[in-house]
Scaffold this active site. Sequence first.
Site, PDB file in Angstrom:
ATOM      1  CE  LYS A  21      -1.902  -1.038   3.970  1.00  0.00           C
ATOM      2  NZ  LYS A  21      -1.242  -2.338   4.242  1.00  0.00           N
ATOM      3  NE  ARG A  27       1.976  -5.071  10.966  1.00  0.00           N
ATOM      4  CZ  ARG A  27       3.054  -4.779  10.227  1.00  0.00           C
ATOM      5  NH1 ARG A  27       4.243  -5.254  10.581  1.00  0.00           N
ATOM      6  NH2 ARG A  27       2.946  -4.023   9.169  1.00  0.00           N
ATOM      7  NE  ARG A  38       6.480  -0.694  10.034  1.00  0.00           N
ATOM      8  CZ  ARG A  38       5.366  -0.609   9.304  1.00  0.00           C
ATOM      9  NH1 ARG A  38       5.374   0.054   8.169  1.00  0.00           N
ATOM     10  NH2 ARG A  38       4.252  -1.174   9.701  1.00  0.00           N
ATOM     11  NE  ARG A  70      -4.393  -1.190  10.069  1.00  0.00           N
ATOM     12  CZ  ARG A  70      -3.359  -0.695   9.402  1.00  0.00           C
ATOM     13  NH1 ARG A  70      -3.394   0.532   8.960  1.00  0.00           N
ATOM     14  NH2 ARG A  70      -2.303  -1.432   9.185  1.00  0.00           N
ATOM     15  NE  ARG A  76       7.845  -2.764   6.059  1.00  0.00           N
ATOM     16  CZ  ARG A  76       6.550  -2.614   6.220  1.00  0.00           C
ATOM     17  NH1 ARG A  76       5.841  -1.924   5.345  1.00  0.00           N
ATOM     18  NH2 ARG A  76       5.950  -3.161   7.252  1.00  0.00           N
TER      19      ARG A  76
HETATM   20  P1  AP5 Z   1       4.937  -1.653   1.816  1.00  0.00           P
HETATM   21  O1  AP5 Z   1       4.585  -0.794   0.647  1.00  0.00           O
HETATM   22  O2  AP5 Z   1       5.760  -1.078   2.912  1.00  0.00           O
HETATM   23  O3  AP5 Z   1       3.606  -2.353   2.367  1.00  0.00           O
HETATM   24  P2  AP5 Z   1       2.364  -1.759   3.176  1.00  0.00           P
HETATM   25  O4  AP5 Z   1       1.142  -2.400   2.559  1.00  0.00           O
HETATM   26  O5  AP5 Z   1       2.413  -0.291   3.254  1.00  0.00           O
HETATM   27  O6  AP5 Z   1       2.658  -2.467   4.556  1.00  0.00           O
HETATM   28  P3  AP5 Z   1       2.624  -1.876   6.046  1.00  0.00           P
HETATM   29  O7  AP5 Z   1       3.377  -2.857   6.895  1.00  0.00           O
HETATM   30  O8  AP5 Z   1       3.054  -0.462   6.066  1.00  0.00           O
HETATM   31  O9  AP5 Z   1       1.132  -2.025   6.302  1.00  0.00           O
HETATM   32  P4  AP5 Z   1       0.412  -2.010   7.650  1.00  0.00           P
HETATM   33  O10 AP5 Z   1      -0.949  -1.839   7.139  1.00  0.00           O
HETATM   34  O11 AP5 Z   1       0.599  -3.188   8.499  1.00  0.00           O
HETATM   35  O12 AP5 Z   1       1.158  -0.860   8.447  1.00  0.00           O
HETATM   36  P5  AP5 Z   1       0.767   0.638   8.806  1.00  0.00           P
HETATM   37  O13 AP5 Z   1       1.989   1.434   8.789  1.00  0.00           O
HETATM   38  O14 AP5 Z   1      -0.405   1.072   7.990  1.00  0.00           O
HETATM   39  O15 AP5 Z   1       5.647  -2.970   1.232  1.00  0.00           O
HETATM   40  C1  AP5 Z   1       6.134  -3.975   2.110  1.00  0.00           C
HETATM   41  C2  AP5 Z   1       7.504  -4.485   1.610  1.00  0.00           C
HETATM   42  O16 AP5 Z   1       7.339  -5.162   0.373  1.00  0.00           O
HETATM   43  C3  AP5 Z   1       8.500  -3.357   1.332  1.00  0.00           C
HETATM   44  O17 AP5 Z   1       9.784  -3.795   1.711  1.00  0.00           O
HETATM   45  C4  AP5 Z   1       8.410  -3.129  -0.175  1.00  0.00           C
HETATM   46  O18 AP5 Z   1       9.631  -2.642  -0.713  1.00  0.00           O
HETATM   47  C5  AP5 Z   1       8.083  -4.522  -0.674  1.00  0.00           C
HETATM   48  N1  AP5 Z   1       7.200  -4.507  -1.845  1.00  0.00           N
HETATM   49  C6  AP5 Z   1       6.151  -3.663  -2.091  1.00  0.00           C
HETATM   50  N2  AP5 Z   1       5.563  -3.968  -3.263  1.00  0.00           N
HETATM   51  C7  AP5 Z   1       6.227  -5.045  -3.753  1.00  0.00           C
HETATM   52  C8  AP5 Z   1       6.085  -5.848  -4.939  1.00  0.00           C
HETATM   53  N3  AP5 Z   1       5.122  -5.598  -5.839  1.00  0.00           N
HETATM   54  N4  AP5 Z   1       6.940  -6.873  -5.100  1.00  0.00           N
HETATM   55  C9  AP5 Z   1       7.918  -7.146  -4.189  1.00  0.00           C
HETATM   56  N5  AP5 Z   1       8.123  -6.417  -3.060  1.00  0.00           N
HETATM   57  C10 AP5 Z   1       7.275  -5.395  -2.849  1.00  0.00           C
HETATM   58  O19 AP5 Z   1       0.275   0.459  10.299  1.00  0.00           O
HETATM   59  C11 AP5 Z   1       1.150   0.066  11.344  1.00  0.00           C
HETATM   60  C12 AP5 Z   1       0.378  -0.038  12.639  1.00  0.00           C
HETATM   61  O20 AP5 Z   1      -0.176   1.254  12.984  1.00  0.00           O
HETATM   62  C13 AP5 Z   1      -0.830  -0.978  12.631  1.00  0.00           C
HETATM   63  O21 AP5 Z   1      -0.455  -2.302  12.877  1.00  0.00           O
HETATM   64  C14 AP5 Z   1      -1.680  -0.353  13.733  1.00  0.00           C
HETATM   65  O22 AP5 Z   1      -1.206  -0.719  14.997  1.00  0.00           O
HETATM   66  C15 AP5 Z   1      -1.455   1.136  13.576  1.00  0.00           C
HETATM   67  N6  AP5 Z   1      -2.465   1.781  12.717  1.00  0.00           N
HETATM   68  C16 AP5 Z   1      -2.224   2.400  11.513  1.00  0.00           C
HETATM   69  N7  AP5 Z   1      -3.374   2.861  10.985  1.00  0.00           N
HETATM   70  C17 AP5 Z   1      -4.358   2.537  11.868  1.00  0.00           C
HETATM   71  C18 AP5 Z   1      -5.770   2.735  11.863  1.00  0.00           C
HETATM   72  N8  AP5 Z   1      -6.410   3.323  10.847  1.00  0.00           N
HETATM   73  N9  AP5 Z   1      -6.477   2.266  12.923  1.00  0.00           N
HETATM   74  C19 AP5 Z   1      -5.835   1.654  13.955  1.00  0.00           C
HETATM   75  N10 AP5 Z   1      -4.516   1.429  14.009  1.00  0.00           N
HETATM   76  C20 AP5 Z   1      -3.777   1.861  12.984  1.00  0.00           C
HETATM   77 MG    MG Z   2       2.819   1.077   4.821  1.00  0.00          MG
END
Ligand code: AP5
Ligand code: MG
Length: 214
Positions: free
Chosen positions: A13, A171, A160, A88, A127
């Site tokens: 994402k 997660r 991370r 979410r 990552r």
């Molecule tokens: P990346 O693009 O970093 O993936 P992502 O989908 O953004 O993954 P996140 O881990 O950031 O998602 P998340 O939803 O768990 O975390 P968030 O920060 O939102 O890609 C991942 C890896 O793959 C990278 O190394 C990239 O280079 C590689 N990659 C990408 N595309 C690729 C491809 N096509 N092929 C190969 N490799 C590829 O949330 C973190 C925490 O915050 C949550 O767990 C929660 O505790 C809290 N939080 C955030 N938002 C909320 C909310 N709305 N409500 C409640 N809690 C929340």
């Molecule tokens: Mg992300």
Amino acid sequence: MKIVMLGAPGAGKGTQAKMIAAKYQVPHVSSGDIFRANIKNGTELGKKAKEYMDQGLLVPDELTVDLVIDRLSWEDCKNGYILDGFPRTIPQAKTLDEALEKIGEHLDYAIDVDVPDENIVTRMSGRRACVGCGATYHIVYNPSKKGENCEVCGDQLILRDDDKPETVQKRLSVYHEQTQPLIDYYAGQGILKSVDGTQDMNDVFAAIAAILEA
Ligand code: AP5
Ligand code: MG
């Protein structure tokens, strides 16, 4: 252009949201990045959010919803935005819809980046995220040209805290339970688009661009 990015943790994402933001000149608003900035700056919010994030749990709505919806009222969001990581849960999605309705607006697309669970753990363990600007890399699929440092700002790249395999599993289960229902929610509104997130990241982006320019 108001877009919500959907998909499991590690689906890509953030990677895609940054590419869309650069091409279409709209801000990338990531709830996870907002929390991580607060953690880095040692704010009260950051301290509270970290307790949940490190366990792979969602941060409670009372700490999340107003914070993100307020961010959408900033001047830079007036021509649209890409929301990544929010909403979410169904209640978060409903609150966002109500907030938009009040100002006569609506979301244009919810884009689901579809990646099976089997691929996720490998992605996360490789990552690396920049402690300075939050840029993300992957040691195999998208390595930094500056090795252990960020190509953008030169700061250090780290794994991370929530990317340890046990936390990733948690997660993923939280995702299936609380976030995946949003796919049907937005399908019901007729704005859901799905892309195959297992492709190379440039091919995923081409699929998204084709949707946005259709
Ligand atoms: P990346 O693009 O970093 O993936 P992502 O989908 O953004 O993954 P996140 O881990 O950031 O998602 P998340 O939803 O768990 O975390 P968030 O920060 O939102 O890609 C991942 C890896 O793959 C990278 O190394 C990239 O280079 C590689 N990659 C990408 N595309 C690729 C491809 N096509 N092929 C190969 N490799 C590829 O949330 C973190 C925490 O915050 C949550 O767990 C929660 O505790 C809290 N939080 C955030 N938002 C909320 C909310 N709305 N409500 C409640 N809690 C929340
Ligand atoms: Mg992300």
